[in-house]
Write a protein that holds these residues in place. Structure first.
Motif, PDB file in Angstrom:
ATOM      1  N   HIS A 252      -2.893   2.459   4.857  1.00 53.85           N
ATOM      2  CA  HIS A 252      -3.785   3.128   3.927  1.00 53.85           C
ATOM      3  C   HIS A 252      -5.257   2.873   4.285  1.00 53.85           C
ATOM      4  O   HIS A 252      -6.048   2.368   3.485  1.00 53.85           O
ATOM      5  CB  HIS A 252      -3.521   2.691   2.481  1.00 53.85           C
TER       6      HIS A 252
ATOM      7  N   SER B 159      -3.905  10.134   1.002  1.00 55.93           N
ATOM      8  CA  SER B 159      -3.612   9.788  -0.383  1.00 55.93           C
ATOM      9  C   SER B 159      -4.689  10.383  -1.284  1.00 55.93           C
ATOM     10  O   SER B 159      -5.663  10.993  -0.810  1.00 55.93           O
ATOM     11  CB  SER B 159      -3.603   8.268  -0.554  1.00 55.93           C
TER      12      SER B 159
ATOM     13  N   GLY C  92      -0.677   7.438  -3.920  1.00 56.88           N
ATOM     14  CA  GLY C  92      -1.451   6.306  -3.426  1.00 56.88           C
ATOM     15  C   GLY C  92      -1.042   5.057  -4.180  1.00 56.88           C
ATOM     16  O   GLY C  92      -0.092   5.067  -4.968  1.00 56.88           O
TER      17      GLY C  92
ATOM     18  N   GLU D  49       0.810  -1.222   0.000  1.00 59.66           N
ATOM     19  CA  GLU D  49       0.000   0.000   0.000  1.00 59.66           C
ATOM     20  C   GLU D  49       0.845   1.274   0.000  1.00 59.66           C
ATOM     21  O   GLU D  49       0.542   2.227  -0.723  1.00 59.66           O
ATOM     22  CB  GLU D  49      -0.914   0.009   1.235  1.00 59.66           C
ATOM     23  N   THR D  50       1.894   1.322   0.814  1.00 59.29           N
ATOM     24  CA  THR D  50       2.582   2.596   1.045  1.00 59.29           C
ATOM     25  C   THR D  50       4.093   2.501   1.117  1.00 59.29           C
ATOM     26  O   THR D  50       4.750   3.512   1.401  1.00 59.29           O
ATOM     27  CB  THR D  50       2.103   3.215   2.374  1.00 59.29           C
TER      28      THR D  50
END
Length: 557
Positions: free
Chosen positions: A95, A86, A262, A75-76
């Protein structure tokens, strides 16, 4: 990042089947909620490490720690961006999203009792919230205690965490399990290292099984207006009709480069949300360069305000303040797409017509940011894929002392500057190379047609099992290294040349993740790469390739 147009502001089998049609915004409190409480107070020195947070959250909600970390990494890259949202209004390392189509932030608050502001900004609370959401999906699937201890049983829960459904959810979960298969190590803000050790996985996919036919590139009812794209390997996941305008009011004359702020899947899902009023024509994934088209070229996506009518928008997974997202594979895949678009629409391949979002008229955005390597990108767009394979570099010198990179134009079709993750449904020249290597080594992958279908998948799994590699059917660094290095084990040293050197250089590229030009001449760059590889493998660091180094390469190490 897009900007809308100015004018538009047994038991498991049954529950798995139900999962495909369950809305992610549905509420429900997992059994673990009864025992969940607020996180323990931060230690007196103010430090609460991310490793501790993953261990504590995994223990609290009975989620495998490595699975939780792999979801966060996907996700990140484990960067919470100090609580900034995001593009899809998702927060933190895990996230946790708060938008009309996906309310995992609110769900996490309901389960954990943590206040929304803390879930947004506090890393430990955010990780706890991610674990809570994953556990809620596991409970909905009916996973009992023993099944929750089996990392392979969590695949459908991971797919649901993606916030989308169908093939996009499957590919999201496949990516998470690829991180588990190959492992990773990430240095997070503050300097702490988070790692996941590679292990074999065999996820229980249920309704997401690879035996289910992938989504077809079905065109909308207006398909008669022409082809979707000049880039046929792109997936097709259409944006909601509220997020673009059919047709154009100006000629296409530019390509605009964006960064999603994102994840890949999260951005695609956001474009499907009718309240978003944003979109782009294409989205490119960081890990393997996969491309999804969400708006037809002939339609006006909402991504760059005043430039929308005349521009094609390409989103790139990642964040502008984290260069780790901008992989060689992403650059090359995106550049190939941009080059194809320029050829189709007569767009000059220069920086006046291939621009960043920050350079578009009327914008207030800053992407792709200072870490985007324009020189490298434009070189790929213009066809500068590097050195040839005749033993000399573009500057005319022999050996591998130049700075060029090897492209895919080798006569045998095996030479690439990078060897990305490949899985079922992938296509392109690298898939052809895998098929060729498998067939040559006695594993029937079918025709070397560049399409990763059932025969190729079966051959990959058989190869991985035979060579004691992670047998998930995904071709990653270990499998690439073993495939590319297969063959005899001659002693090689600086000054040597020939096909065996080229084979060595390709396998080092796969093993190290850094391009070693496959020019067939053993120069100082290859010697350095050999020493680096020997150091990593705990071998005698000689710079000379003998049987021990070949054995490590053959084993995919």
């Amino acid at each position: 990042m897009p900007r809308r147009a100015a004018a538009h502001t047994g038991r498991r089998a049954s529950v798995l089947a139900a999962l495909a049609v369950t809305a992610l915004s549905a509420t429900g409190t997992p059994a673990a909620a009864a025992t969940a409480a607020h996180l323990p107070a931060t230690p007196a020195d103010g430090r609460h490490t991310m490793n501790q947070a993953f261990v504590q959250a995994a223990g609290r909600f009975d989620v495998p720690r490595d699975l939780l970390a792999a979801v966060g990494y996907g996700e990140t890259h484990l960067d919470g961006h100090t609580g900034r949202p995001s593009q899809a209004n998702g927060y933190g390392v895990m996230h946790l999203a708060s938008n009309p189509a996906n309310r995992t932030l609110e769900k996490a608050a309901d389960i954990t009792g943590e206040p929304l502001p803390r879930l947004r900004r506090d890393t430990a609370a955010n990780i706890l919230g991610g674990a809570a959401v994953l556990r809620s999906y596991a409970d909905r699937l009916g996973l009992d205690g023993d099944e929750r201890d089996d990392i392979d049983a969590w695949y459908p829960a991971v797919a649901q965490y993606s916030g989308t459904t169908g093939r996009a959810a499957t590919r999201y979960a496949d990516t998470v399990y690829a991180f588990l298969t190959h492992g990773f190590a990430a240095t997070v803000p503050g300097g702490e290292q988070i790692s996941v050790t590679a292990r074999p996985v065999a996820p229980e996919k249920g309704t997401h099984s690879e035996t289910v036919a992938p989504e077809k590139r079905t065109l909308p009812a207006t398909a008669g207006r022409g082809p979707i794209t000049p880039y046929p390997s792109a997936l097709w996941v259409p944006a909601d009709a509220h997020n673009f305008t059919v047709g154009r009011t100006a000629k296409i004359d530019k390509v605009i480069i964006h960064v999603t702020q994102g994840s890949y899947t999260g951005s695609i899902k956001w474009f499907q949300d009718p309240t978003a009023e944003v979109s782009a024509h294409y989205v490119v994934r960081s890990s393997d360069g996969q491309i999804t088209q969400t708006v037809r070229d002939s339609d006006t996506a909402y991504h760059a305000k005043e430039a929308n009518a005349s521009a094609l928008g390409i989103e790139h997974e990642g964040y502008i303040d984290d260069p780790s997202w901008f992989t060689d594979t992403m650059y090359r895949a995106s550049a190939a797409l941009t080059s194809a678009l320029c050829d189709k629409y007569g767009i000059p391949k220069d920086r006046a017509h291939i621009i960043g979002h920050s350079e578009a008229p009327g914008t207030d955005h800053t992407d792709p940011g200072r870490y985007w390597d324009w020189n490298r990108y434009m070189g790929f767009v213009e066809g500068d894929s590097g050195s040839g394979n005749d033993g000399s570099n573009s500057n005319g010198s022999s050996g591998d002392g130049g700075s060029s990179t090897s492209g895919s134009g080798s006569s045998d079709g095996l030479g690439f500057a990078s060897y990305p993750l490949l899985q079922s449904g992938a296509s392109g020249a690298q898939v052809t190379a895998v098929q060729q290597l498998l067939n040559t080594q006695g594993f029937a992958a079918g025709a070397a047609d560049g399409s990763f279908g059932a025969a190729t998948l079966s051959a990959v799994k058989a190869y991985q099992t035979t060579h004691r590699l992670p047998a998930g059917g995904i071709v990653g660094p270990k499998t690439w290294t073993a495939l590319l290095s297969a063959g005899s084990t001659p002693t090689l040293r600086q000054g040597d040349s020939g096909a065996d050197v080229k084979r060595l250089q390709r396998s080092l590229t796969a093993a190290l993740g850094t391009t070693v030009d496959a020019v067939g001449t053993f120069g100082p760059v290859t010697a350095t790469a050999v020493r680096t590889y020997q150091t990593r493998q705990g071998l005698a660091v000689t710079g000379i390739v003998s049987s021990n180094t070949w054995a490590a390469l053959h084993a995919g190490r």
